[in-house]
Motif scaffolding. Structure first.
Motif, PDB file in Angstrom:
ATOM      1  N   LYS A  44       0.849  -1.181   0.000  1.00 39.50           N
ATOM      2  CA  LYS A  44       0.000   0.000   0.000  1.00 39.50           C
ATOM      3  C   LYS A  44       0.890   1.238   0.000  1.00 39.50           C
ATOM      4  O   LYS A  44       2.070   1.168   0.343  1.00 39.50           O
ATOM      5  N   LYS A  59      -8.527  13.737   2.756  1.00 40.04           N
ATOM      6  CA  LYS A  59      -8.122  12.351   2.502  1.00 40.04           C
ATOM      7  C   LYS A  59      -8.468  11.958   1.073  1.00 40.04           C
ATOM      8  O   LYS A  59      -9.611  12.033   0.654  1.00 40.04           O
ATOM      9  N   GLU A  61      -8.212   8.811  -1.622  1.00 44.33           N
ATOM     10  CA  GLU A  61      -7.946   7.379  -1.704  1.00 44.33           C
ATOM     11  C   GLU A  61      -8.169   6.885  -3.119  1.00 44.33           C
ATOM     12  O   GLU A  61      -8.925   7.478  -3.884  1.00 44.33           O
ATOM     13  N   LYS A  63      -7.058   3.302  -6.037  1.00 46.06           N
ATOM     14  CA  LYS A  63      -6.395   2.026  -6.283  1.00 46.06           C
ATOM     15  C   LYS A  63      -5.717   2.087  -7.641  1.00 46.06           C
ATOM     16  O   LYS A  63      -6.281   2.615  -8.601  1.00 46.06           O
ATOM     17  N   SER A  68      -3.549  -0.183  -3.071  1.00 40.20           N
ATOM     18  CA  SER A  68      -4.335   0.905  -2.500  1.00 40.20           C
ATOM     19  C   SER A  68      -3.410   2.048  -2.117  1.00 40.20           C
ATOM     20  O   SER A  68      -2.304   1.826  -1.633  1.00 40.20           O
ATOM     21  N   TYR A  69      -3.875   3.272  -2.345  1.00 34.42           N
ATOM     22  CA  TYR A  69      -3.080   4.418  -1.892  1.00 34.42           C
ATOM     23  C   TYR A  69      -3.987   5.419  -1.199  1.00 34.42           C
ATOM     24  O   TYR A  69      -5.176   5.516  -1.470  1.00 34.42           O
ATOM     25  N   ARG A  70      -3.386   6.162  -0.282  1.00 31.29           N
ATOM     26  CA  ARG A  70      -4.113   7.162   0.480  1.00 31.29           C
ATOM     27  C   ARG A  70      -3.221   8.389   0.643  1.00 31.29           C
ATOM     28  O   ARG A  70      -2.075   8.277   1.063  1.00 31.29           O
ATOM     29  N   THR A  96      -4.440   5.235   9.636  1.00 34.46           N
ATOM     30  CA  THR A  96      -4.102   4.468   8.435  1.00 34.46           C
ATOM     31  C   THR A  96      -3.062   3.406   8.737  1.00 34.46           C
ATOM     32  O   THR A  96      -3.210   2.243   8.329  1.00 34.46           O
TER      33      THR A  96
END
Length: 394
Positions: A44, A59, A61, A63, A68-70, A96
């Motif tokens: 991630k 935030k 978010e 994919k 997954s990235y945030r 997170t």
């Protein structure tokens, strides 16, 4: 009865000074690592205050494939809102790291390009809750001599400051050059250390030059910083174009310095085309005839390793490159590329004349350079090295 050990699985959270899911040459290396490691591990990406085209909220978010990235804190600016946005962002970051921690895998927090004032709290929190901290260095911030904004200057100084605490925070160090390997070897008795160079994919459909275009396209693509030696290239090309008026120098990259652009574009054969989007960049390089990577001889340029060299060599085009960092460890002059001394316009001029006047040899040099890219800068091989290194971390 023979007992079979269960293979160790890695749960890796990447963070630090890079952009995701897109980015220029400087972030391709980290993206290659992420893509390779995600095949057999959980990967991630967590970024703090990194700008993103979608960063309109606290935030962000998404994919990219199975990754997954945030992005947190991208809307923090110098206003009164920082009073509540900054604590909120730190809270979301800690949350997170807690959410993404795995009970059944080795948890790694991979910090790209050093520990800074911006990420130190996340690093310490991750360490406390059980992540193994691995720090990658691609630059020596102590050697930076260019002008920086107040914010970046503080960040750079904090990067240098926190290096002294590596024995207490990090379980592994990854570096991009022999200079950085020697620098951080002082910690090698306490922290495992590995040197992994740049990486760049060679396309299966990469076309080889059979003739120069008309006009011949000489290309520079990248940053416009003090280390990049563009003045050397411009001086050389201005002299070169007096005899070879059917050649163009095409400059691509981001800069807000209008005086700089005016200076570069005084010659009508010099074209500044701005930033090329990530998805169009490979096609842009494929249209070049000669690619130029002129660096100056400042220590900062020699400490890291030029990312763009890998992208250039991968095209199979002839490359002119300054003799900085580890380049001569991998590349032979006038065999795999034409190498020149930094800040020597007359050598760049001679290199341009040599390639233009010897096209068949130029194309052979381009093919050889591409082979060296496959041999030394293969993202798969580099990914394997990193995977084995992370598995070995105690």
């Amino acid at each position: 009865m023979i007992m079979c050990e269960t293979p160790i699985k890695l749960n890796i959270v990447f963070t630090g000074e890079f952009t995701y899911p897109d980015g220029m040459a400087g972030t391709k290396r980290i993206q290659h690592f992420i893509d390779y490691l995600s095949v057999e591990n959980t990967v991630k990406v967590f970024l703090f205050r990194q700008k993103n085209s979608n960063s309109n909220s606290v935030k962000v978010e998404g994919k990219k494939g199975n990754i997954s990235y945030r992005i947190i804190g991208s809307n923090i600016g110098l206003s009164l809102k920082i009073i509540y946005l900054l604590p909120l962002s730190f809270f979301l970051g800690f949350k997170t790291l807690m959410e993404w921690k795995s009970k059944h895998s080795k948890n790694i927090l991979y910090v790209y390009n050093g520990i800074t004032l911006e990420n130190i709290l996340f690093v310490l929190f991750a360490k406390i809750i059980g992540y193994k901290i691995t720090v990658e260095y691609v630059e020596d911030f102590k050697q930076y001599a260019g002008h920086l904004s107040a914010g970046l200057a503080i960040k750079n100084k904090s990067n240098v400051f926190f290096e002294r605490f590596l024995p207490f925070t990090a379980k592994g160090i990854v570096v991009i050059s022999t200079y950085l390997y020697k620098k951080y070897s002082k910690y090698s008795d306490k922290i495992p250390l590995i040197h992994i160079p740049i990486s760049s994919y060679v396309s299966d459909n990469a076309e080889q030059n059979t003739a120069f275009h008309s006009p011949v396209k000489i290309v520079y693509a990248g940053s416009f910083g003090a280390k990049d030696g563009l003045d050397t290239l411009i001086v050389a090309f201005n002299e070169f174009s007096k005899s070879y008026s059917d050649c163009q120098l095409v400059l691509s990259g981001k800069t807000k310095d209008t005086n700089l652009l005016k200076k570069y574009c005084e010659n009508p054969n010099i074209k500044y085309i701005g930033y090329i989007p990530d998805q169009e960049f490979d096609a842009f390089l494929a249209q070049a005839d000669i690619l130029c990577m002129t660096r100056n001889k400042m220590q900062f340029a020699n400490a890291g390793f030029p990312f763009k060299l890998g992208e250039y060599l991968a095209t199979g085009k002839p490359v002119i490159a300054s003799k900085v960092s580890d380049i001569e460890l991998y590349i032979e002059n006038r065999q795999d590329a034409v190498l020149v001394e930094p800040e020597q316009p007359e050598q760049v001029l001679d290199a341009l004349k040599f390639l233009i006047e010897n096209p068949n040899l130029a194309f052979e040099i381009g093919r050889n350079g591409q082979k060296k890219c496959i041999q030394h800068f293969n993202p798969v091989e580099n990914g394997k090295k990193l995977n084995e290194f992370l598995l070995s971390i105690k």
